[in-house]
Design an enzyme around this catalytic site. Structure first.
Site, PDB file in Angstrom:
ATOM      1  N   ILE A 151       0.846  -1.206   0.000  1.00 15.23           N
ATOM      2  CA  ILE A 151       0.000   0.000   0.000  1.00 15.23           C
ATOM      3  C   ILE A 151       0.877   1.251   0.000  1.00 15.23           C
ATOM      4  O   ILE A 151       0.633   2.193  -0.751  1.00 15.23           O
ATOM      5  CB  ILE A 151      -0.991   0.000   1.193  1.00 15.23           C
ATOM      6  N   SER A 162      11.652  -5.158   6.059  1.00 12.62           N
ATOM      7  CA  SER A 162      11.488  -6.479   6.690  1.00 12.62           C
ATOM      8  C   SER A 162      10.584  -7.365   5.856  1.00 12.62           C
ATOM      9  O   SER A 162      10.619  -8.582   5.959  1.00 12.62           O
ATOM     10  CB  SER A 162      10.927  -6.333   8.107  1.00 12.62           C
ATOM     11  N   ASN A 163       9.722  -6.740   5.051  1.00  9.26           N
ATOM     12  CA  ASN A 163       8.777  -7.560   4.283  1.00  9.26           C
ATOM     13  C   ASN A 163       8.709  -7.118   2.822  1.00  9.26           C
ATOM     14  O   ASN A 163       7.691  -7.290   2.153  1.00  9.26           O
ATOM     15  CB  ASN A 163       7.395  -7.492   4.944  1.00  9.26           C
ATOM     16  N   SER A 198      -8.276  -0.815   9.527  1.00  6.84           N
ATOM     17  CA  SER A 198      -8.813  -1.907   8.708  1.00  6.84           C
ATOM     18  C   SER A 198     -10.261  -2.192   9.084  1.00  6.84           C
ATOM     19  O   SER A 198     -10.675  -2.004  10.231  1.00  6.84           O
ATOM     20  CB  SER A 198      -7.959  -3.146   8.966  1.00  6.84           C
ATOM     21  N   ALA A 199     -10.998  -2.709   8.108  1.00  8.06           N
ATOM     22  CA  ALA A 199     -12.380  -3.128   8.354  1.00  8.06           C
ATOM     23  C   ALA A 199     -12.429  -4.286   9.337  1.00  8.06           C
ATOM     24  O   ALA A 199     -13.506  -4.626   9.835  1.00  8.06           O
ATOM     25  CB  ALA A 199     -13.025  -3.546   7.034  1.00  8.06           C
ATOM     26  N   TYR A 222      -3.328  -9.472  15.251  1.00  8.48           N
ATOM     27  CA  TYR A 222      -3.169  -8.458  14.200  1.00  8.48           C
ATOM     28  C   TYR A 222      -4.330  -7.465  14.248  1.00  8.48           C
ATOM     29  O   TYR A 222      -4.146  -6.249  14.284  1.00  8.48           O
ATOM     30  CB  TYR A 222      -3.097  -9.128  12.812  1.00  8.48           C
ATOM     31  N   LYS A 257      -4.791  -3.175  15.304  1.00 13.75           N
ATOM     32  CA  LYS A 257      -5.473  -2.100  14.563  1.00 13.75           C
ATOM     33  C   LYS A 257      -6.407  -1.348  15.506  1.00 13.75           C
ATOM     34  O   LYS A 257      -6.411  -0.114  15.545  1.00 13.75           O
ATOM     35  CB  LYS A 257      -6.257  -2.673  13.378  1.00 13.75           C
ATOM     36  N   ASN A 284     -10.925  -4.562   1.331  1.00 18.84           N
ATOM     37  CA  ASN A 284      -9.927  -5.520   0.820  1.00 18.84           C
ATOM     38  C   ASN A 284      -9.166  -4.946  -0.383  1.00 18.84           C
ATOM     39  O   ASN A 284      -9.663  -5.022  -1.512  1.00 18.84           O
ATOM     40  CB  ASN A 284     -10.613  -6.823   0.426  1.00 18.84           C
ATOM     41  N   ASN A 310      -3.968 -14.001   1.329  1.00 24.11           N
ATOM     42  CA  ASN A 310      -5.097 -13.283   0.734  1.00 24.11           C
ATOM     43  C   ASN A 310      -5.534 -13.903  -0.581  1.00 24.11           C
ATOM     44  O   ASN A 310      -4.755 -14.540  -1.287  1.00 24.11           O
ATOM     45  CB  ASN A 310      -4.740 -11.806   0.543  1.00 24.11           C
ATOM     46  N   ARG A 337     -17.136  -9.750   0.333  1.00 19.52           N
ATOM     47  CA  ARG A 337     -16.171  -8.726   0.742  1.00 19.52           C
ATOM     48  C   ARG A 337     -16.291  -7.524  -0.192  1.00 19.52           C
ATOM     49  O   ARG A 337     -16.882  -7.606  -1.271  1.00 19.52           O
ATOM     50  CB  ARG A 337     -14.730  -9.246   0.620  1.00 19.52           C
ATOM     51  N   PRO A 384     -11.134 -20.825   9.746  1.00 11.52           N
ATOM     52  CA  PRO A 384     -11.539 -20.293  11.048  1.00 11.52           C
ATOM     53  C   PRO A 384     -11.309 -18.781  11.125  1.00 11.52           C
ATOM     54  O   PRO A 384     -10.284 -18.288  10.651  1.00 11.52           O
ATOM     55  CB  PRO A 384     -10.637 -21.020  12.048  1.00 11.52           C
TER      56      PRO A 384
END
Ligand code: UDP
Length: 342
Positions: free
Chosen positions: A14, A36-37, A127-128, A152, A156, A183, A203, A235, A300
């Site tokens: 993003i 890091s990612n 986030s939603a 996580y 938020k 999303n 995702n 979604r 889950p």
């Protein structure tokens, strides 16, 4: 003088798209990332897209308080957009301390640093997920938040509260906007930047594109027995460039002093529910590719249906999602092809 925006986590999915949109809107951007990612390629491609070889890059970890404070002293920021965070839901369940430490400490350090220099406009990427399984859809900003389903998600919710409390106590020096993303999917139309999941994607869309290209054998559709029209979850899939544009409108509103409250919240979604099955079918159709998929057990923690009521963002920010799901799915595929060197 041009206004300057700090984008923490600016080399990520993003963050890189937001950096492009901010530069194209005429703002200066300082990108900060600890890589890091993500790797440097994405930042280099942001330079290519914008034709700006001189974007300042700070390789820092916002968990390092001295480094966070240092960057606020080195530059003058008119706003900061905070993305730097871990984002894998499953990993956060397995390693909660890693998530709480990283996501909370980095944001606390940004706020401390902003406070130390006399304040700043702060946009937080929420986030939603904070709505959990909503009783009523679509959700507005007044829809009650639900207990988070994962560490996580909890970070938020907690960061939302931290920003609101900080704004309240700041005597007007710190202003905040919380953008609650639905999303985000797709990639930049140039196909130079996009989502780069490490390992097996969690995702849906990266899993679809990786299956279509042959990196994964088969997509599992997690459940077709939900109480929705076709039994798969609903979604609100929003194009990454549309989402990035919302940030430009939001920081502009802050920097121009047009906020109606010191801390505002906006849903960033399209208002359009799409089921997993519809998305899979649309992907195959618009890209003319065959996707190997099967129906599997529910995952889950998945909510049945959530989509945004984006009226407030449409009205107050003057922003609206514009790209169709079809065009976005084309961009996602173009990005996967680009990664494959095709
Ligand atoms: N999904 C799926 N297979 C996958 C990944 C996701 O069927 O391999 C479904 C998932 O159950 C959910 C939707 O796709 O209904 C969106 O999932 P994603 O993880 O992309 O986003 P989130 O769960 O955060 O809304």
């Amino acid at each position: 003088m041009k206004k300057t925006v700090l984008v923490s986590g600016g080399a990520g999915f993003i963050g890189s798209h937001v950096t492009v949109e901010l530069l194209q809107a005429g703002y200066e951007v300082v990108v900060a990332d600890n890589f890091s990612n993500c790797d440097l390629t994405c930042f280099e491609d942001v330079k290519k897209i914008t034709g700006r070889a001189d974007i300042p890059l700070e390789k820092i970890d916002f968990c390092d308080e001295a480094a966070a404070k240092g960057i606020f002293k080195k530059y003058h920021f008119d706003a900061v957009i905070h993305f730097a965070a871990f984002k894998a839901v499953g990993e956060s369940v397995a390693e909660p301390l890693k998530y709480y430490k990283n996501n909370l400490v980095s944001f606390l350090n940004v706020l401390e640093a902003a406070k130390e220099v006399g304040g700043c406009n702060v946009l937080f990427s929420s986030s939603a997920t904070v709505y959990g399984e909503p009783e009523k859809v679509p959700v507005t900003e007044d829809t009650p938040r639900q207990p988070a389903m994962s560490p996580y998600g909890n970070t938020k919710t907690m960061c939302e509260d931290i920003l609101q409390d900080t704004v309240k106590a700041s005597g007007g020096t710190i202003k905040g906007i919380l953008l609650r993303y639905f999303n985000p999917i797709g990639a930049h139309p140039s196909a130079l930047i996009g989502e780069l999941p490490r390992g097996i994607p969690n995702n849906l869309v990266p899993f679809i594109t990786q299956t279509a290209i042959g990196k994964r054998e088969c997509l599992s559709i997690f459940g077709n027995d939900y109480p929705t029209p076709d039994g798969t979850c609903l979604r609100d899939y929003i194009d990454i460039v549309d989402l990035a544009r919302a940030h430009v409108f939001a920081v502009t509103r802050m920097m121009e002093g047009k906020m109606k409250k010191d801390c505002e919240i906006f849903n960033v979604g399209t208002g359009r529910p799409v089921s997993v099955m519809e998305l899979v079918n649309a992907f195959q159709k618009v890209n003319n590719v065959k996707l190997n998929y099967k129906i599997a057990a529910r995952r889950p923690g998945d909510v049945t249906a959530i989509w945004a009521d984006p009226t407030l963002a449409n009205k107050e920010l003057g922003w609206k999602a514009e790209r169709s799901v079809e065009d976005t799915l084309k961009s996602a595929w173009a990005w996967e092809l680009h990664l494959a060197g095709k």
